[in-house]
Every structure is written in structure tokens, then in C-alpha cells.
Design a protein around this motif. Structure first.
Motif, PDB file in Angstrom:
ATOM      1  N   GLU A 162     -10.236  56.836   7.040  1.00  0.00           N
ATOM      2  CA  GLU A 162      -9.149  56.258   7.829  1.00  0.00           C
ATOM      3  C   GLU A 162      -7.943  57.190   7.871  1.00  0.00           C
ATOM      4  OE1 GLU A 162      -6.518  52.097   7.936  1.00  0.00           O
ATOM      5  OE2 GLU A 162      -7.999  52.457   6.352  1.00  0.00           O
ATOM      6  N   ALA A 163      -7.669  57.867   6.752  1.00  0.00           N
ATOM      7  CA  ALA A 163      -6.547  58.811   6.711  1.00  0.00           C
ATOM      8  C   ALA A 163      -6.805  60.004   7.619  1.00  0.00           C
ATOM      9  CB  ALA A 163      -6.317  59.273   5.278  1.00  0.00           C
ATOM     10  N   LEU A 164      -8.034  60.486   7.620  1.00  0.00           N
ATOM     11  CA  LEU A 164      -8.371  61.613   8.491  1.00  0.00           C
ATOM     12  C   LEU A 164      -8.171  61.262   9.960  1.00  0.00           C
ATOM     13  CD1 LEU A 164     -11.581  63.215   6.934  1.00  0.00           C
ATOM     14  CD2 LEU A 164      -9.307  64.228   7.141  1.00  0.00           C
ATOM     15  N   TRP A 190     -18.344  58.859   3.128  1.00  0.00           N
ATOM     16  CA  TRP A 190     -19.327  59.213   4.161  1.00  0.00           C
ATOM     17  C   TRP A 190     -20.758  58.875   3.733  1.00  0.00           C
ATOM     18  CZ3 TRP A 190     -16.486  64.455   4.495  1.00  0.00           C
ATOM     19  CH2 TRP A 190     -15.470  64.391   5.460  1.00  0.00           C
ATOM     20  N   GLY A 191     -20.921  58.474   2.466  1.00  0.00           N
ATOM     21  CA  GLY A 191     -22.255  58.166   1.967  1.00  0.00           C
ATOM     22  C   GLY A 191     -23.037  59.379   1.514  1.00  0.00           C
ATOM     23  N   VAL A 192     -22.335  60.511   1.304  1.00  0.00           N
ATOM     24  CA  VAL A 192     -22.987  61.741   0.835  1.00  0.00           C
ATOM     25  C   VAL A 192     -22.209  62.298  -0.360  1.00  0.00           C
ATOM     26  CG1 VAL A 192     -24.080  62.351   3.027  1.00  0.00           C
ATOM     27  CG2 VAL A 192     -21.707  63.051   2.596  1.00  0.00           C
ATOM     28  N   PRO A 193     -22.051  61.514  -1.431  1.00  0.00           N
ATOM     29  CA  PRO A 193     -21.206  61.944  -2.543  1.00  0.00           C
ATOM     30  C   PRO A 193     -21.635  63.287  -3.120  1.00  0.00           C
ATOM     31  CG  PRO A 193     -22.640  60.130  -3.191  1.00  0.00           C
ATOM     32  CD  PRO A 193     -22.739  60.239  -1.701  1.00  0.00           C
ATOM     33  N   GLY A 194     -20.650  64.181  -3.242  1.00  0.00           N
ATOM     34  CA  GLY A 194     -20.907  65.483  -3.843  1.00  0.00           C
ATOM     35  C   GLY A 194     -21.603  66.480  -2.940  1.00  0.00           C
ATOM     36  N   GLN A 195     -21.882  66.126  -1.708  1.00  0.00           N
ATOM     37  CA  GLN A 195     -22.552  67.049  -0.776  1.00  0.00           C
ATOM     38  C   GLN A 195     -21.477  67.805   0.007  1.00  0.00           C
ATOM     39  OE1 GLN A 195     -25.866  65.392   1.449  1.00  0.00           O
ATOM     40  NE2 GLN A 195     -26.264  63.872  -0.158  1.00  0.00           N
ATOM     41  N   TYR A 196     -20.932  68.834  -0.643  1.00  0.00           N
ATOM     42  CA  TYR A 196     -19.779  69.534  -0.110  1.00  0.00           C
ATOM     43  C   TYR A 196     -20.105  70.422   1.093  1.00  0.00           C
ATOM     44  CZ  TYR A 196     -18.199  68.111  -4.749  1.00  0.00           C
ATOM     45  OH  TYR A 196     -17.911  67.398  -5.873  1.00  0.00           O
ATOM     46  N   ASP A 197     -21.386  70.713   1.294  1.00  0.00           N
ATOM     47  CA  ASP A 197     -21.771  71.531   2.441  1.00  0.00           C
ATOM     48  C   ASP A 197     -21.930  70.700   3.716  1.00  0.00           C
ATOM     49  OD1 ASP A 197     -21.926  74.144   1.232  1.00  0.00           O
ATOM     50  OD2 ASP A 197     -23.658  73.399   0.125  1.00  0.00           O
ATOM     51  N   ASP A 198     -21.749  69.404   3.609  1.00  0.00           N
ATOM     52  CA  ASP A 198     -21.771  68.568   4.804  1.00  0.00           C
ATOM     53  C   ASP A 198     -20.714  69.105   5.778  1.00  0.00           C
ATOM     54  OD1 ASP A 198     -20.856  66.233   6.555  1.00  0.00           O
ATOM     55  OD2 ASP A 198     -22.579  65.332   5.543  1.00  0.00           O
ATOM     56  N   PRO A 199     -21.057  69.319   7.027  1.00  0.00           N
ATOM     57  CA  PRO A 199     -20.102  69.914   7.976  1.00  0.00           C
ATOM     58  C   PRO A 199     -18.817  69.122   8.138  1.00  0.00           C
ATOM     59  CG  PRO A 199     -22.054  69.050   9.102  1.00  0.00           C
ATOM     60  CD  PRO A 199     -22.368  69.058   7.648  1.00  0.00           C
ATOM     61  N   ARG A 200     -18.836  67.842   7.803  1.00  0.00           N
ATOM     62  CA  ARG A 200     -17.616  67.043   7.921  1.00  0.00           C
ATOM     63  C   ARG A 200     -16.546  67.470   6.925  1.00  0.00           C
ATOM     64  NH1 ARG A 200     -20.640  61.269   7.877  1.00  0.00           N
ATOM     65  NH2 ARG A 200     -21.873  62.482   6.386  1.00  0.00           N
ATOM     66  N   VAL A 201     -16.964  68.092   5.809  1.00  0.00           N
ATOM     67  CA  VAL A 201     -15.984  68.543   4.821  1.00  0.00           C
ATOM     68  C   VAL A 201     -15.130  69.664   5.397  1.00  0.00           C
ATOM     69  CG1 VAL A 201     -15.696  69.664   2.579  1.00  0.00           C
ATOM     70  CG2 VAL A 201     -17.373  67.826   2.836  1.00  0.00           C
ATOM     71  N   ALA A 202     -15.783  70.698   5.912  1.00  0.00           N
ATOM     72  CA  ALA A 202     -15.028  71.804   6.518  1.00  0.00           C
ATOM     73  C   ALA A 202     -14.193  71.320   7.695  1.00  0.00           C
ATOM     74  CB  ALA A 202     -15.985  72.904   6.955  1.00  0.00           C
ATOM     75  N   ALA A 203     -14.750  70.385   8.471  1.00  0.00           N
ATOM     76  CA  ALA A 203     -14.013  69.851   9.620  1.00  0.00           C
ATOM     77  C   ALA A 203     -12.761  69.096   9.166  1.00  0.00           C
ATOM     78  CB  ALA A 203     -14.917  68.933  10.437  1.00  0.00           C
ATOM     79  N   TYR A 205     -10.983  69.697   6.435  1.00  0.00           N
ATOM     80  CA  TYR A 205      -9.980  70.691   6.040  1.00  0.00           C
ATOM     81  C   TYR A 205      -9.356  71.344   7.268  1.00  0.00           C
ATOM     82  CZ  TYR A 205     -10.613  70.444   1.008  1.00  0.00           C
ATOM     83  OH  TYR A 205     -10.608  70.017  -0.302  1.00  0.00           O
ATOM     84  N   GLU A 206     -10.193  71.700   8.233  1.00  0.00           N
ATOM     85  CA  GLU A 206      -9.678  72.350   9.430  1.00  0.00           C
ATOM     86  C   GLU A 206      -8.677  71.449  10.152  1.00  0.00           C
ATOM     87  OE1 GLU A 206     -11.394  74.628  13.424  1.00  0.00           O
ATOM     88  OE2 GLU A 206     -12.712  73.348  12.231  1.00  0.00           O
ATOM     89  N   ARG A 207      -9.015  70.182  10.276  1.00  0.00           N
ATOM     90  CA  ARG A 207      -8.144  69.250  10.983  1.00  0.00           C
ATOM     91  C   ARG A 207      -6.836  69.025  10.231  1.00  0.00           C
ATOM     92  NH1 ARG A 207      -9.971  63.177  13.017  1.00  0.00           N
ATOM     93  NH2 ARG A 207      -8.035  62.663  14.118  1.00  0.00           N
ATOM     94  N   THR A 208      -6.922  68.884   8.905  1.00  0.00           N
ATOM     95  CA  THR A 208      -5.724  68.637   8.100  1.00  0.00           C
ATOM     96  C   THR A 208      -4.822  69.861   8.083  1.00  0.00           C
ATOM     97  OG1 THR A 208      -6.989  67.087   6.725  1.00  0.00           O
ATOM     98  CG2 THR A 208      -4.899  67.895   5.843  1.00  0.00           C
ATOM     99  N   ILE A 209      -5.408  71.034   7.928  1.00  0.00           N
ATOM    100  CA  ILE A 209      -4.618  72.275   7.905  1.00  0.00           C
ATOM    101  C   ILE A 209      -3.901  72.475   9.234  1.00  0.00           C
ATOM    102  CG2 ILE A 209      -4.815  74.797   7.851  1.00  0.00           C
ATOM    103  CD1 ILE A 209      -7.062  74.353   5.706  1.00  0.00           C
ATOM    104  N   ALA A 210      -4.580  72.194  10.326  1.00  0.00           N
ATOM    105  CA  ALA A 210      -3.955  72.344  11.641  1.00  0.00           C
ATOM    106  C   ALA A 210      -2.791  71.381  11.815  1.00  0.00           C
ATOM    107  CB  ALA A 210      -4.999  72.129  12.735  1.00  0.00           C
ATOM    108  N   ALA A 211      -2.981  70.125  11.409  1.00  0.00           N
ATOM    109  CA  ALA A 211      -1.914  69.132  11.540  1.00  0.00           C
ATOM    110  C   ALA A 211      -0.713  69.504  10.678  1.00  0.00           C
ATOM    111  CB  ALA A 211      -2.437  67.752  11.155  1.00  0.00           C
TER     112      ALA A 211
END
Length: 273
Positions: A162-164, A190-203, A205-211
Motif C-alpha cells: 500500500e505504501a508503494l 507479496w507472498g514470496v518471503p526472502g525471494q529478493y531476486d523477485d523483479p518487484r524488489v528492484a522495481a 527501489y527504482e520507484r522509491t528512489i525516483a520519487a
């Protein structure tokens, strides 16, 4: 000669990030004594934060550690167990150089954290004439409150989907200094605990850094102590604060390595000493 108000209230973490440098931090969940302050500084950390959300530290123990940090010249932050004034104002009055607010999901919640952490006109934190940050010296209230507002860091955690979805409006909240991404809680949602390579993780960070770049805020990396490759990637993208792990994790890792090293030794069979 006594130090001036601005000299007393320097925040080297704010200064370092303003120069575009990366800040190294650690979490404190185990060591309840002031020794952790010296350990963190000797190790080379720029700051540390006491994780009251996930440990049983009292306000008294937290305050003692924070006051020791002030004397050692290493800013100590506190992640509060609840984003309420009775926690936020008390940890700040006790010596914390900043507050970390977990589970912020909206701009409204972020503004409530700012109000509790900052004096008027930015907030409604109650004035306290004797603070350890001021060496318990007396300064004109208006001057002291303004300087404390400048020195205090307000950090909100981005650890909910929700924060994202509302990252732009949260980043726009005046008085927030940094958004710290809680990667573990995000992947769990997201239902993928600890799966840091999930593309949503990088996305995320990208979205938060841009904002944050658009609104003059900083971004912190949290929950990725086991993935230095991803930490490096997100720092290259623009993150400037890295939470490296916990005192408990560091101690256990070092103890395990030493025990394993001894366990791997092969005793001599020749009878020689």
C-alpha cells in the motif's frame, strides 16, 4: 570555551548523505548496554539504530544507549514499536538523533510522524527545556527548537504494498528526511518471503528512489544484509543509507565461524603434542 548550539547539534549522517556519500548502519536488538556504542563506532559505522519494534528494550535502556552515542559522536536512531507521540517524543527526548517509523502506509500517517517528531511550526512535539542533545544547557526555546528540528532525522519505513502505491505522496511530505525500504516485509506481503531476486524488489527501489529524488529525500536499504550484490545495485541507483544487519546476527556469525574452524581441525595421530 563552550560549543555553540549548531556545533552541539551537528548530525554527521545528514551531512554525509547531503554530500552524496553512503551511510553504513547497523541494528541493535541484543546488547542492552552502552558498550554497543563504542563497538559500532570502532567498527566504522556511521550510525546505528535501536530496534524497539523487534526487541524488549525498555525506554530507560534505549535512552542510556542514545545518550552514550551523543557523547561518542555517533548518531543513534530508534525504530519505535508504534508510531505514536508517547513513543516518538520520548525516545527523542531521551537522546535519539532520529526516529524510524515502521509500517507507514500513507502520507497522512507520515505527517502524523512528523508532527510527533518536530517542534512547531513543523509539528506539535512538546517543548522540553533540558535535553541531552543540548548537554543539558539552557538555550532560548525558539532557537533550540529550530536547531533540533534541523538536526533530527525523521525516517519512514516503506514495507507495505500500500505504501508503494502511494510512494509519491509520501515522499512529498514535508519534514520526512528518508524513506527506508523494509525488503523482508515487502516480499512477505507479496507472498514470496526472502525471494529478493523477485523483479518487484528492484522495481520498488527504482520507484522509491525516483520519487525521493523528485522531493529531495533520501532512500535507505533494509533487510538485504545477506545480499551485498543487491545492496550495491540499489546504491548505484541512488540509495544512500544501508542497514547492514543486527548485533545478534554479527555475533552469531562470528561465533559460528570460530566454532566451525575448530571443529574442522584434524588432531595429530602421531602422539606428538
Amino acid at each position: 570555551m563552550k560549543a555553540s548550539l549548531n556545533e552541539i547539534l551537528r548530525n554527521p549522517v545528514k551531512e554525509k548523505m547531503a554530500r552524496g556519500e553512503v551511510v553504513a548502519s547497523m541494528m541493535v536488538r541484543l546488547v542492552r548496554g552502552v558498550e554497543i556504542v563504542r563497538i559500532a563506532k570502532t567498527a566504522g559505522f556511521d550510525t546505528f539504530y535501536i530496534d524497539m519494534e523487534h526487541c524488549s528494550f525498555s525506554l530507560e535502556a534505549t535512552g542510556q544507549i542514545c545518550m552514550a552515542a551523543l557523547e561518542a559522536g555517533i548518531p543513534a536512531f530508534v525504530r519505535v514499536p508504534a508510531n505514536t507521540p508517547e513513543y516518538i517524543s520520548r525516545v527523542l527526548d531521551g537522546g535519539a538523533s532520529g526516529v524510524i517509523a515502521p509500517h507507514v502506509r500513507s502520507a497522512e500517517q507520515a505527517r502524523a510522524v512528523v508532527r510527533a517528531a518536530r517542534f512547531a511550526p513543523q509539528g506539535d512535539r512538546s517543548a522540553n527545556g533540558s535535553l541531552p542533545h543540548l548537554h543539558y544547557r539552557s538555550f532560548p526555546t525558539a532557537e533550540a527548537n529550530l536547531a533540533l528540528n534541523r538536526a533530527t532525522m525523521v525516517i519512514v519505513m516503506m514495507e507495505a504494498v500500500e505504501a508503494l502505491e502511494r510512494v509519491e505522496e509520501i515522499a512529498a511530505v514535508e519534514g520526512v528526511d528518508m524513506m527506508l525500504i523494509g525488503t523482508n516485509d515487502l516480499t512477505a506481503e507479496w507472498g514470496v518471503p526472502g525471494q529478493y531476486d523477485d523483479p518487484r524488489v528492484a522495481a520498488a527501489y527504482e520507484r522509491t528512489i525516483a520519487a525521493c529524488a523528485r522531493h529531495g529525500k533520501h532512500v535507505g536499504v533494509g533487510g538485504l544484509g545477506s545480499r551485498p550484490d543487491l545492496v550495491a545495485q540499489f546504491v548505484r541507483m541512488g540509495a544512500r543509507f544501508v542497514s547492514t544487519g543486527t548485533d545478534l546476527g554479527f555475533l552469531l556469525a562470528a561465533c559460528t565461524a570460530k566454532a566451525s574452524a575448530v571443529a574442522s581441525l584434524i588432531p595429530s595421530t602421531s602422539g606428538d603434542n
